[in-house]
Write a protein that holds these residues in place. Structure first.
Motif, PDB file in Angstrom:
ATOM      1  N   TRP A  66      49.274  -6.360  60.240  1.00 41.47           N
ATOM      2  CA  TRP A  66      48.313  -5.974  61.264  1.00 41.47           C
ATOM      3  C   TRP A  66      48.896  -4.983  62.268  1.00 41.47           C
ATOM      4  O   TRP A  66      48.304  -4.730  63.306  1.00 41.47           O
ATOM      5  CB  TRP A  66      47.768  -7.197  61.995  1.00 41.47           C
ATOM      6  CG  TRP A  66      48.825  -8.150  62.466  1.00 41.47           C
ATOM      7  CD1 TRP A  66      49.308  -9.229  61.784  1.00 41.47           C
ATOM      8  CD2 TRP A  66      49.532  -8.113  63.696  1.00 41.47           C
ATOM      9  NE1 TRP A  66      50.270  -9.857  62.527  1.00 41.47           N
ATOM     10  CE2 TRP A  66      50.422  -9.193  63.709  1.00 41.47           C
ATOM     11  CE3 TRP A  66      49.503  -7.265  64.795  1.00 41.47           C
ATOM     12  CZ2 TRP A  66      51.287  -9.456  64.769  1.00 41.47           C
ATOM     13  CZ3 TRP A  66      50.360  -7.530  65.864  1.00 41.47           C
ATOM     14  CH2 TRP A  66      51.223  -8.620  65.830  1.00 41.47           C
ATOM     15  N   THR A  67      50.017  -4.396  61.945  1.00 42.09           N
ATOM     16  CA  THR A  67      50.599  -3.372  62.821  1.00 42.09           C
ATOM     17  C   THR A  67      50.398  -1.994  62.181  1.00 42.09           C
ATOM     18  O   THR A  67      50.585  -1.834  60.975  1.00 42.09           O
ATOM     19  CB  THR A  67      52.096  -3.627  63.058  1.00 42.09           C
ATOM     20  OG1 THR A  67      52.754  -3.728  61.803  1.00 42.09           O
ATOM     21  CG2 THR A  67      52.314  -4.912  63.849  1.00 42.09           C
ATOM     22  N   PHE A  68      50.013  -1.050  63.012  1.00 48.68           N
ATOM     23  CA  PHE A  68      49.721   0.302  62.522  1.00 48.68           C
ATOM     24  C   PHE A  68      50.339   1.322  63.481  1.00 48.68           C
ATOM     25  O   PHE A  68      50.496   1.062  64.666  1.00 48.68           O
ATOM     26  CB  PHE A  68      48.204   0.538  62.454  1.00 48.68           C
ATOM     27  CG  PHE A  68      47.501  -0.406  61.536  1.00 48.68           C
ATOM     28  CD1 PHE A  68      47.380  -0.108  60.186  1.00 48.68           C
ATOM     29  CD2 PHE A  68      46.957  -1.585  62.015  1.00 48.68           C
ATOM     30  CE1 PHE A  68      46.731  -0.981  59.331  1.00 48.68           C
ATOM     31  CE2 PHE A  68      46.312  -2.461  61.172  1.00 48.68           C
ATOM     32  CZ  PHE A  68      46.190  -2.159  59.824  1.00 48.68           C
ATOM     33  N   ALA A  69      50.645   2.487  62.955  1.00 50.89           N
ATOM     34  CA  ALA A  69      51.164   3.578  63.785  1.00 50.89           C
ATOM     35  C   ALA A  69      50.056   4.056  64.728  1.00 50.89           C
ATOM     36  O   ALA A  69      48.869   3.932  64.426  1.00 50.89           O
ATOM     37  CB  ALA A  69      51.633   4.724  62.892  1.00 50.89           C
ATOM     38  N   TYR A  70      50.463   4.609  65.859  1.00 58.40           N
ATOM     39  CA  TYR A  70      49.489   5.080  66.850  1.00 58.40           C
ATOM     40  C   TYR A  70      48.612   6.218  66.330  1.00 58.40           C
ATOM     41  O   TYR A  70      47.514   6.431  66.814  1.00 58.40           O
ATOM     42  CB  TYR A  70      50.189   5.514  68.140  1.00 58.40           C
ATOM     43  CG  TYR A  70      50.694   4.341  68.932  1.00 58.40           C
ATOM     44  CD1 TYR A  70      49.810   3.505  69.598  1.00 58.40           C
ATOM     45  CD2 TYR A  70      52.049   4.069  69.009  1.00 58.40           C
ATOM     46  CE1 TYR A  70      50.265   2.412  70.323  1.00 58.40           C
ATOM     47  CE2 TYR A  70      52.514   2.980  69.734  1.00 58.40           C
ATOM     48  CZ  TYR A  70      51.621   2.168  70.378  1.00 58.40           C
ATOM     49  OH  TYR A  70      52.059   1.085  71.089  1.00 58.40           O
ATOM     50  N   ASP A  71      49.097   6.944  65.328  1.00 58.70           N
ATOM     51  CA  ASP A  71      48.302   8.046  64.802  1.00 58.70           C
ATOM     52  C   ASP A  71      47.493   7.644  63.557  1.00 58.70           C
ATOM     53  O   ASP A  71      46.890   8.506  62.913  1.00 58.70           O
ATOM     54  CB  ASP A  71      49.184   9.253  64.504  1.00 58.70           C
ATOM     55  CG  ASP A  71      50.237   8.965  63.447  1.00 58.70           C
ATOM     56  OD1 ASP A  71      50.453   7.785  63.112  1.00 58.70           O
ATOM     57  OD2 ASP A  71      50.856   9.932  62.951  1.00 58.70           O
ATOM     58  N   PHE A  75      39.424   2.697  66.517  1.00 56.50           N
ATOM     59  CA  PHE A  75      39.269   1.559  67.429  1.00 56.50           C
ATOM     60  C   PHE A  75      40.451   1.519  68.386  1.00 56.50           C
ATOM     61  O   PHE A  75      41.382   0.732  68.215  1.00 56.50           O
ATOM     62  CB  PHE A  75      39.194   0.243  66.651  1.00 56.50           C
ATOM     63  CG  PHE A  75      38.050   0.184  65.685  1.00 56.50           C
ATOM     64  CD1 PHE A  75      36.752   0.053  66.149  1.00 56.50           C
ATOM     65  CD2 PHE A  75      38.278   0.255  64.321  1.00 56.50           C
ATOM     66  CE1 PHE A  75      35.689  -0.005  65.257  1.00 56.50           C
ATOM     67  CE2 PHE A  75      37.227   0.191  63.426  1.00 56.50           C
ATOM     68  CZ  PHE A  75      35.932   0.065  63.890  1.00 56.50           C
ATOM     69  N   PRO A  76      40.444   2.347  69.428  1.00 56.51           N
ATOM     70  CA  PRO A  76      41.563   2.385  70.375  1.00 56.51           C
ATOM     71  C   PRO A  76      41.615   1.111  71.222  1.00 56.51           C
ATOM     72  O   PRO A  76      40.706   0.277  71.194  1.00 56.51           O
ATOM     73  CB  PRO A  76      41.263   3.609  71.238  1.00 56.51           C
ATOM     74  CG  PRO A  76      39.788   3.787  71.140  1.00 56.51           C
ATOM     75  CD  PRO A  76      39.393   3.297  69.780  1.00 56.51           C
ATOM     76  N   GLU A  77      42.661   0.985  71.977  1.00 58.92           N
ATOM     77  CA  GLU A  77      42.893  -0.225  72.770  1.00 58.92           C
ATOM     78  C   GLU A  77      41.723  -0.532  73.709  1.00 58.92           C
ATOM     79  O   GLU A  77      41.338  -1.694  73.865  1.00 58.92           O
ATOM     80  CB  GLU A  77      44.186  -0.067  73.579  1.00 58.92           C
ATOM     81  CG  GLU A  77      44.574  -1.311  74.327  1.00 58.92           C
ATOM     82  CD  GLU A  77      45.903  -1.166  75.032  1.00 58.92           C
ATOM     83  OE1 GLU A  77      46.108  -1.891  76.016  1.00 58.92           O
ATOM     84  OE2 GLU A  77      46.732  -0.335  74.623  1.00 58.92           O
ATOM     85  N   GLN A  78      41.142   0.465  74.323  1.00 56.26           N
ATOM     86  CA  GLN A  78      40.028   0.241  75.243  1.00 56.26           C
ATOM     87  C   GLN A  78      38.841  -0.415  74.538  1.00 56.26           C
ATOM     88  O   GLN A  78      38.142  -1.234  75.116  1.00 56.26           O
ATOM     89  CB  GLN A  78      39.601   1.543  75.916  1.00 56.26           C
ATOM     90  CG  GLN A  78      38.541   1.348  76.984  1.00 56.26           C
ATOM     91  CD  GLN A  78      38.977   0.388  78.081  1.00 56.26           C
ATOM     92  OE1 GLN A  78      40.102   0.433  78.567  1.00 56.26           O
ATOM     93  NE2 GLN A  78      38.098  -0.529  78.467  1.00 56.26           N
ATOM     94  N   PHE A  79      38.624  -0.065  73.271  1.00 60.89           N
ATOM     95  CA  PHE A  79      37.565  -0.709  72.498  1.00 60.89           C
ATOM     96  C   PHE A  79      37.799  -2.215  72.429  1.00 60.89           C
ATOM     97  O   PHE A  79      36.879  -3.009  72.624  1.00 60.89           O
ATOM     98  CB  PHE A  79      37.504  -0.123  71.076  1.00 60.89           C
ATOM     99  CG  PHE A  79      36.643  -0.923  70.144  1.00 60.89           C
ATOM    100  CD1 PHE A  79      35.271  -0.756  70.141  1.00 60.89           C
ATOM    101  CD2 PHE A  79      37.205  -1.862  69.289  1.00 60.89           C
ATOM    102  CE1 PHE A  79      34.471  -1.502  69.286  1.00 60.89           C
ATOM    103  CE2 PHE A  79      36.415  -2.616  68.439  1.00 60.89           C
ATOM    104  CZ  PHE A  79      35.043  -2.433  68.443  1.00 60.89           C
TER     105      PHE A  79
END
Length: 106
Positions: free
Chosen positions: A56-61, A68-72
């Motif tokens: 469940w970990t992904f690169a920032y790009d 689905f950015p953090e604010q979402f």
């Protein structure tokens, strides 16, 4: 027959609905406190419940993070908590209605 059962069991159903409302609010409250106290730990523990480690970990790009950015997720979490508490309020209202003292004469 079902109506008769419901009339006799209304207070018990009301108690169960109230308990469900309380449990829902407590769980949301504990999750919120945990997330505010140490978000990284909460995030890892939450994902550890549903996914294998590292899946469940992904690169920032990555496309997923860009879509689905953090604010979402912050907004989605706040909406989830709000809707859960509102649902608990509905359960509490139903519980009060069912536990009211307007008993029918026997």
């Amino acid at each position: 027959m079902f109506v008769s059962f419901m009339r006799k069991r209304r207070p018990d159903i009301g108690v169960a609905l109230r308990a469900g409302a309380i449990i829902a609010v407590v769980i949301v409250g504990l999750a919120a406190v945990s997330a505010f106290a140490d978000f990284e730990r909460f995030f890892a523990a939450f994902h550890g419940l549903f996914f294998r480690s590292g899946t469940w970990t992904f690169a920032y790009d990555s496309l997923l993070i860009q879509t689905f950015p953090e604010q979402f997720w912050v907004t989605a979490g706040a909406a989830w908590a709000t809707l859960t508490v509102l649902g608990a309020g509905v359960l509490e209202g139903l519980a009060r209605l069912l536990m009211s003292t307007d008993k029918e004469p026997s």
